[in-house]
Design an enzyme around this catalytic site. Sequence first.
Site, PDB file in Angstrom:
ATOM      1  N   ASP A   5     -27.657 -28.742 -37.442  1.00 24.36           N
ATOM      2  CA  ASP A   5     -28.720 -28.667 -38.445  1.00 24.36           C
ATOM      3  C   ASP A   5     -28.723 -29.919 -39.316  1.00 24.36           C
ATOM      4  OD1 ASP A   5     -29.268 -25.579 -38.128  1.00 24.36           O
ATOM      5  OD2 ASP A   5     -27.097 -25.763 -38.380  1.00 24.36           O
TER       6      ASP A   5
ATOM      7  N   ASP B 125     -25.725 -24.854 -32.778  1.00 24.53           N
ATOM      8  CA  ASP B 125     -26.729 -25.908 -32.879  1.00 24.53           C
ATOM      9  C   ASP B 125     -26.232 -26.945 -33.887  1.00 24.53           C
ATOM     10  OD1 ASP B 125     -26.962 -24.812 -35.407  1.00 24.53           O
ATOM     11  OD2 ASP B 125     -29.100 -24.408 -35.277  1.00 24.53           O
TER      12      ASP B 125
ATOM     13  N   ASP C 127     -31.840 -28.388 -35.320  1.00 25.31           N
ATOM     14  CA  ASP C 127     -32.833 -28.005 -36.325  1.00 25.31           C
ATOM     15  C   ASP C 127     -32.979 -29.157 -37.310  1.00 25.31           C
ATOM     16  OD1 ASP C 127     -33.146 -25.476 -35.267  1.00 25.31           O
ATOM     17  OD2 ASP C 127     -31.776 -24.502 -36.681  1.00 25.31           O
TER      18      ASP C 127
HETATM   19  N1  CTP Z   1     -31.675 -21.131 -42.149  1.00 24.25           N
HETATM   20  C1  CTP Z   1     -32.782 -20.992 -42.926  1.00 24.25           C
HETATM   21  N2  CTP Z   1     -34.005 -20.817 -42.335  1.00 24.25           N
HETATM   22  C2  CTP Z   1     -34.112 -20.770 -40.981  1.00 24.25           C
HETATM   23  C3  CTP Z   1     -32.975 -20.913 -40.186  1.00 24.25           C
HETATM   24  C4  CTP Z   1     -31.760 -21.097 -40.807  1.00 24.25           C
HETATM   25  O1  CTP Z   1     -32.674 -21.033 -44.138  1.00 24.25           O
HETATM   26  N3  CTP Z   1     -35.301 -20.600 -40.428  1.00 24.25           N
HETATM   27  C5  CTP Z   1     -30.388 -21.309 -42.790  1.00 24.25           C
HETATM   28  C6  CTP Z   1     -29.571 -20.077 -42.547  1.00 24.25           C
HETATM   29  O2  CTP Z   1     -29.645 -19.242 -43.662  1.00 24.25           O
HETATM   30  C7  CTP Z   1     -28.197 -20.597 -42.321  1.00 24.25           C
HETATM   31  C8  CTP Z   1     -28.316 -22.114 -42.141  1.00 24.25           C
HETATM   32  O3  CTP Z   1     -29.694 -22.396 -42.253  1.00 24.25           O
HETATM   33  O4  CTP Z   1     -27.448 -20.317 -43.440  1.00 24.25           O
HETATM   34  C9  CTP Z   1     -27.752 -22.532 -40.825  1.00 24.25           C
HETATM   35  O5  CTP Z   1     -28.223 -21.672 -39.822  1.00 24.25           O
HETATM   36  P1  CTP Z   1     -27.639 -21.579 -38.354  1.00 24.25           P
HETATM   37  O6  CTP Z   1     -27.753 -22.890 -37.690  1.00 24.25           O
HETATM   38  O7  CTP Z   1     -28.312 -20.435 -37.699  1.00 24.25           O
HETATM   39  O8  CTP Z   1     -26.136 -21.125 -38.581  1.00 24.25           O
HETATM   40  P2  CTP Z   1     -24.802 -21.962 -38.808  1.00 24.25           P
HETATM   41  O9  CTP Z   1     -24.206 -21.437 -40.038  1.00 24.25           O
HETATM   42  O10 CTP Z   1     -25.079 -23.429 -38.759  1.00 24.25           O
HETATM   43  O11 CTP Z   1     -23.891 -21.529 -37.598  1.00 24.25           O
HETATM   44  P3  CTP Z   1     -23.929 -22.091 -36.099  1.00 24.25           P
HETATM   45  O12 CTP Z   1     -22.685 -22.875 -35.936  1.00 24.25           O
HETATM   46  O13 CTP Z   1     -23.930 -20.857 -35.254  1.00 24.25           O
HETATM   47  O14 CTP Z   1     -25.157 -22.908 -35.924  1.00 24.25           O
HETATM   48 MN    MN Z   2     -26.195 -24.277 -37.203  1.00 24.25          MN
HETATM   49 MN    MN Z   3     -29.704 -23.766 -37.132  1.00 22.14          MN
END
Ligand code: CTP
Ligand code: MN
Ligand code: MN
Length: 508
Positions: A345, A343, A433
């Site tokens: 963020d 995703d 996100d």
């Molecule tokens: N996070 C959070 N609260 C949430 C969702 C996510 O604090 N409800 C934080 C997670 O702890 C994570 C960060 O946001 O460290 C990013 O989350 P995520 O997008 O799931 O992982 P990524 O590290 O960005 O990996 P990816 O490339 O798979 O998205």
């Molecule tokens: Mn992410």
């Molecule tokens: Mn995320």
Amino acid sequence: MDPPRTSHLSPRKKRPRQTGALMASSPQDIKFQDLVVFILEKKMGTTRRAFLTELARRKGFRVENELSDSVTHIVAENNSGSDVLEWLQVQKIQASSQPELLDVSWLIECIGAGKPVEMTGKHQLVVGRDYSDSTNPGPLKTPPIAVQKISQYACQRRTTLNNFNQIFTDAFDILAENCEFRENEDSCLTFMRAASVLKSLPFTIISMKDTEGIPCLGSKVKGIIEEIIEDGESSEVKAVLNDERYQSFKLFTSVFGVGLKTSEKWFRMGFRTLSKVRSEKSLKFTRMQRAGFLYYEDLVSCVTRAEAEAVSVLVKEAVWAFLPDAFVTMTGGFRRGKKMGHDVDFLITSPGSTEDEEQLLQKVMNLWEKKGLVLYYDLVESTFEKLRLPSRKVDALDHFQKCFLIFKLPRQRLDSDQPSWQEGKTWKAIRVDLVMCPYERRAFALLGWTGSRFERDLRRYATHERKMILDNHALYDKTKRIFLKAETEEEIFAHLGLDYIEPWERNA
Ligand code: CTP
Ligand code: MN
Ligand code: MN
């Protein structure tokens, strides 16, 4: 290594036997002319030296077989600076300019980067070395830097995306995931920590001796490492990959909105494929899961950096339409330098008035709905209270207002053609996100949302080593009973007494 170009022309002339790796590079293969590397065999061994020589030459480095006065960089393993100096003195090489004495980790990083990387204190074998000082030609007064102890906490290690132990970390990632699917938290943590520490190593583990002194590697983990060293694979990992439950959970949880509970239910009901689940009339799906199925193909194909950048432009356009002074930062894996993500963020914050802030995400959603840019969204209102103590739970969710959505990225917003986009495809569904935080919390939110295991270990470290509580909102000192303020991530590290670790070194 290419064989020397003339070899097939020469008649059967006897040449000294050489291993392929130890043949010198031909000048046209050398990319970095100013650098002449010599790898010390002492304590490293012939095989590893040959292996590293070959890798380095393939990347365009000039690696000499013999020490000569043209050598600029001497690389050693398991030798202190004085060991190397002693050896050099025996060689009686009069170098006009003294070569750099470096730990093998420097060369390995160079090989990983495909170019010379900066030499820092952690690479240099001796400190305070000054050969130009003729009044001090004797042995060094300053002791060589001892091999630094590797911390059990990821927040005290630098973990770049250069993983020299992928063969092991892939195995432990799979085992950890399997434990997660079986809700075996302890084993899950054991495997995750093993994978995490191995990702931080500046060298490849090639024998069990290399694992000595590395934390987080218990006997179970070491057994698996040993098996991989010997057989090239782990029987346990193989079994997991063939396990029906693992395969089904992996498949089910790949749908947006499907977690462990739903997967368990479907598995127990006897489902093994998504098409069977989708066509089952008796199953009720949440709105999130329906969106997950609808855009499944797009969502399982990873988001590229180019796609993330295109989304970023659109997020900023929309946010700035309502809050021109807002800061919009891409967080998560992309901030850590990943080339792909599941995703994108974003953290949004604004020094301006709080009322506008509260409305912002809803306004952005309304705008995007009107423009047809959003396929699904779930806006979660803030439950943030200013005086709440930080959460003690390492993986507690935060209380900021946020929006989990599926964005509809139009093709024309992409700068360059993406290989993953088939012809005729005019848009792609992308998980995004958005998090909105109060301005004075932005450093904590940024640190939290930049993520990876790193961030969890940071909280664990705060609790166990500093008697502080850290979460995505704040840092609380239990001894002094005060909240510690921070404007930047650097300040949070400083409060915790930690060296600052850059986002791209947090891929733990
Ligand atoms: N996070 C959070 N609260 C949430 C969702 C996510 O604090 N409800 C934080 C997670 O702890 C994570 C960060 O946001 O460290 C990013 O989350 P995520 O997008 O799931 O992982 P990524 O590290 O960005 O990996 P990816 O490339 O798979 O998205
Ligand atoms: Mn992410
Ligand atoms: Mn995320």
